[in-house]
Write a protein that holds these residues in place. Structure first.
Motif, PDB file in Angstrom:
ATOM      1  N   ALA A  50       0.889  -1.125   0.246  1.00 34.79           N
ATOM      2  CA  ALA A  50      -0.084   0.029   0.063  1.00 34.79           C
ATOM      3  C   ALA A  50       1.039   1.193   0.097  1.00 34.79           C
ATOM      4  CB  ALA A  50      -1.007  -0.078   1.197  1.00 34.79           C
ATOM      5  N   SER A  51       0.506   2.247  -0.745  1.00 31.95           N
ATOM      6  CA  SER A  51       1.185   3.436  -0.899  1.00 31.95           C
ATOM      7  C   SER A  51       0.514   4.648  -1.081  1.00 31.95           C
ATOM      8  CB  SER A  51       2.611   3.243  -2.003  1.00 31.95           C
ATOM      9  OG  SER A  51       1.700   3.275  -3.278  1.00 31.95           O
ATOM     10  N   TYR A 272       1.653  -0.033   5.708  1.00 31.07           N
ATOM     11  CA  TYR A 272       2.366   0.712   6.792  1.00 31.07           C
ATOM     12  C   TYR A 272       1.823   2.424   6.642  1.00 31.07           C
ATOM     13  CZ  TYR A 272       5.836   3.406   9.459  1.00 31.07           C
ATOM     14  OH  TYR A 272       6.523   4.178  10.359  1.00 31.07           O
ATOM     15  N   PRO A 273       1.557   2.788   7.700  1.00 28.35           N
ATOM     16  CA  PRO A 273       1.212   2.481   9.052  1.00 28.35           C
ATOM     17  C   PRO A 273      -0.332   1.825   8.929  1.00 28.35           C
ATOM     18  CG  PRO A 273       0.811   4.872   8.687  1.00 28.35           C
ATOM     19  CD  PRO A 273       1.325   4.471   7.553  1.00 28.35           C
ATOM     20  N   THR A 509       2.938   0.985  13.252  1.00 28.91           N
ATOM     21  CA  THR A 509       2.896  -0.351  12.973  1.00 28.91           C
ATOM     22  C   THR A 509       2.848  -0.781  11.598  1.00 28.91           C
ATOM     23  OG1 THR A 509       1.944  -0.609  15.595  1.00 28.91           O
ATOM     24  CG2 THR A 509       1.666  -2.570  13.796  1.00 28.91           C
ATOM     25  N   ALA A 510       3.677  -1.639  11.228  1.00 34.08           N
ATOM     26  CA  ALA A 510       3.331  -2.301   9.905  1.00 34.08           C
ATOM     27  C   ALA A 510       2.608  -3.629  10.038  1.00 34.08           C
ATOM     28  CB  ALA A 510       4.523  -2.598   9.101  1.00 34.08           C
ATOM     29  N   VAL A 523      13.576   1.886  11.564  1.00 34.04           N
ATOM     30  CA  VAL A 523      14.074   3.404  12.041  1.00 34.04           C
ATOM     31  C   VAL A 523      13.062   4.191  11.457  1.00 34.04           C
ATOM     32  CG1 VAL A 523      16.401   3.059  12.964  1.00 34.04           C
ATOM     33  CG2 VAL A 523      15.945   3.437  10.364  1.00 34.04           C
ATOM     34  N   ASN A 524      12.630   4.113  10.196  1.00 35.87           N
ATOM     35  CA  ASN A 524      11.790   5.174   9.474  1.00 35.87           C
ATOM     36  C   ASN A 524      10.650   4.408   8.806  1.00 35.87           C
ATOM     37  OD1 ASN A 524      12.927   7.604  10.192  1.00 35.87           O
ATOM     38  ND2 ASN A 524      14.225   7.521   8.722  1.00 35.87           N
ATOM     39  N   GLY A 525      10.350   3.139   9.206  1.00 37.90           N
ATOM     40  CA  GLY A 525       9.192   2.572   8.698  1.00 37.90           C
ATOM     41  C   GLY A 525       9.722   1.372   8.154  1.00 37.90           C
ATOM     42  N   LEU A 526       9.095   0.961   6.881  1.00 39.74           N
ATOM     43  CA  LEU A 526       9.559  -0.131   6.159  1.00 39.74           C
ATOM     44  C   LEU A 526      10.990  -0.329   5.723  1.00 39.74           C
ATOM     45  CD1 LEU A 526       6.246  -0.646   4.046  1.00 39.74           C
ATOM     46  CD2 LEU A 526       6.869  -1.990   5.871  1.00 39.74           C
ATOM     47  N   GLY A 527      11.832  -1.372   5.703  1.00 41.58           N
ATOM     48  CA  GLY A 527      13.062  -1.394   5.516  1.00 41.58           C
ATOM     49  C   GLY A 527      13.165  -1.589   3.883  1.00 41.58           C
ATOM     50  N   ASP A 528      14.228  -2.396   3.776  1.00 42.50           N
ATOM     51  CA  ASP A 528      14.677  -2.813   2.281  1.00 42.50           C
ATOM     52  C   ASP A 528      13.608  -3.938   1.773  1.00 42.50           C
ATOM     53  OD1 ASP A 528      15.529  -3.547  -0.273  1.00 42.50           O
ATOM     54  OD2 ASP A 528      17.426  -4.505   0.786  1.00 42.50           O
ATOM     55  N   LEU A 529      12.711  -3.338   1.101  1.00 37.80           N
ATOM     56  CA  LEU A 529      11.458  -4.250   0.612  1.00 37.80           C
ATOM     57  C   LEU A 529      12.081  -5.248  -0.415  1.00 37.80           C
ATOM     58  CD1 LEU A 529       8.645  -1.680   0.006  1.00 37.80           C
ATOM     59  CD2 LEU A 529       8.886  -3.333   1.648  1.00 37.80           C
TER      60      LEU A 529
END
Length: 537
Positions: A50-51, A272-273, A509-510, A523-529
């Motif tokens: 989701a974006s 997220y979130p 929360t994700a 640290v800032n949300g989702l990491g390396d997708l």
């Protein structure tokens, strides 16, 4: 993130919505692999995220962190576990004086169209982003570069189109001269905003913006059409760690509540979130498939230095100590906030736990300090923006101030952000105002400098302290490790003045479906997708 910080007064949830499109990073609690690790994930397959709808896809003009970070790679990246910098497209970033920096690129890199990635492709991209007349979103990231002022004159058109402080030394070497020594420069360039651009970006900028050609692990499939999903596929020219999924599709939503409903229905794999009012539902339904991000942020009450009623530090300390942060976060935020007792959360490098002694709940001491300062007479007004839980937070704080300090006449004002910001800038606020700071990178220096130095981008209280300024400047100009104790000293000094009262750190929360595993959250949300695995069917 890729800007000097989220200078917003909108509350934690709204900031998370912005971070979902412009924030990034990895690591922290429940990470780096927050998803199941039972071996069911394997290379290949596809998943959806989701974006929000991207504004642009050219990295220097975009806030779409997750898309950009998959299609482009800047010189450095942020480590998932520690929040420290790691090599990206560069093999090293070094300086002997923290003012002149040498960036050595990894040789042999290519864009997804096969074009070589060179020092020239980086410098051309940086000049385009820094040029004020282009009005690109990431322009301010170059403010410390020598020559930035010439590209961004206060009046008229720029007389040059190149940063004087950036030089190509050879095919794989760039020299950057800053306007002053800044030891945290590696953090600044750990961003897609500093990615290179191929020739196509300048030959036809409009076409490139809808079908960018990057140097990251994924590339766009086809071209972007407004309000339509964007699918990325593996970039076969990428020489770093390959993405695990064959493709990743970003689905635009205008509401994360809708996105969460789609996740429950199996129509979207990662959200997220999760909206704050759905956290309880997510914990019940998605056991083992949620994780809390540790984005570096702070929600705080700022005291107006121009209001003489707050000139005595004991008044400011009393207000802070009269607030029960634990009760506030449990009763109202319910999992979307953590009590703040320092300038920065533990996810920020250099953060000091419980640095603010006046952030401890002590109603008796608070009343004593207030009385020693002459007490409080007349009404009190609290300010925040017109957003979700802000009314509840102000009501809860007001009740605690009434009970613990005996201030009975308390009212609220919650205008839209633009109106509140105008009043703050015009020094027309006559009470504490609830503000939010989202750090550009996970380091305590990116809290102290913008929030509390005289010229800090987010210093809206008018606070100034010469000794504090000296310590922060010394820390800023030092190598990263040597600067840490200086930042700690500066924070300790700031709490003697109590210009702001930390309230809580936003927690976001994700959530994900059973279709994916190894979902990094940090640290800032989702990491390396790119490291998310698709579960075998």
């Amino acid at each position: 993130m890729t800007k000097p910080g989220l200078r917003l007064a909108i509350g934690a949830t709204a900031a998370a919505l912005l971070l979902a499109s412009c924030g990034g990073g990895a690591g922290g609690s429940n990470s780096p692999s927050a998803g199941a690790t039972d071996g069911s994930g394997s290379p290949g397959g596809s998943f959806t995220v989701a974006s929000s709808e991207p504004d642009h896809l050219t990295p220097g003009n975009s806030w779409s962190f997750y898309l950009e970070s998959l299609m482009f790679t800047g010189p450095l990246t942020i480590d998932a576990q520690t929040g420290e910098t790691r090599p990206g497209a560069a093999e090293s970033v070094t300086s002997s004086d923290q003012k002149v920096w040498t960036i050595k690129l990894k040789p042999g890199q290519k864009f997804s169209n096969g074009e070589p990635v060179t020092a020239d492709t980086f410098v051309s991209a940086w000049n385009a982003t820094a040029l004020g007349s282009n009005a690109w979103a990431q322009n301010s990231n170059f403010a410390l570069f020598e020559g930035y002022a010439d590209l961004n004159p206060a009046q008229g058109e720029p007389k040059t189109k190149s940063l004087s402080g950036v030089k190509v030394i050879d095919e794989n070497t760039i020299e950057v001269t800053l306007t002053k020594a800044f030891g945290l420069f590696p953090y600044v360039i750990a961003s897609y905003a500093f990615a290179p651009l191929p020739k196509a970006a300048f030959d036809d900028p409009k076409a490139f913006d809808s079908a960018p050609i990057g140097n990251g692990p994924y590339q766009i499939q086809g071209k972007h059409e407004p309000n339509k999903p964007i699918t990325l596929v593996r970039n076969k020219s990428f020489q770093g760690t390959a993405g695990k999924a064959d493709s990743i599709t970003f689905k635009p939503y205008t509401s994360y509540g809708t996105a969460y409903n789609d996740l429950l229905a199996g129509n979207t794999d990662i959200v997220y979130p999760v909206p704050a009012d759905r956290l309880g539902d997510a914990e019940t339904r998605l056991k083992g498939r949620t994780a809390v991000a540790t984005i570096p942020n702070l929600n705080y009450f700022a005291f107006p230095s121009w209001d003489k009623r707050f000139h005595d530090v004991r008044i400011r300390q009393a207000f802070s100590m009269a607030i029960d942060r634990d009760a506030l976060t449990k009763s109202i935020l319910k999992g979307s906030g953590e009590p703040a007792r320092s300038i920065a959360p533990s996810s920020a490098v250099g953060a000091t736990e419980n640095a603010c002694s006046a952030c401890a709940y002590d109603p008796a001491k608070a009343k004593q300090l207030l009385d020693e300062a002459g007490g409080w007479t007349g009404p009190l007004k609290l300010y925040a923006t017109q957003y979700e839980t802000n009314d509840q937070i102000l009501q809860a704080v007001a009740n605690q101030l009434r009970t613990n300090l005996g201030i009975k006449d308390i009212s609220f004002e919650t205008p839209p952000y633009a109106q509140l910001d105008e009043k703050v800038k015009g020094k027309k606020i006559d009470g504490p105002f609830l503000y939010y700071w989202g750090a550009y990178f996970p380091h305590v220096g990116n809290f102290l400098q913008p929030l509390l130095t005289k010229d800090g981008i987010a210093n809206d209280t008018g606070y100034t302290n010469a000794e504090f300024e000296k310590l922060v400047n010394q820390a800023d100009s030092s190598p990263i490790e040597q600067g840490l104790p200086l930042y700690a000293q500066a924070e300790k000094l700031a709490w003697q003045d109590m210009p702001i009262a930390p309230l809580y750190y936003g927690r976001f929360t994700a959530a994900w479906t059973k279709n994916v595993t190894n979902v990094p959250v940090g640290v800032n949300g989702l990491g390396d997708l790119g490291q998310v695995s698709v579960v075998k069917k």
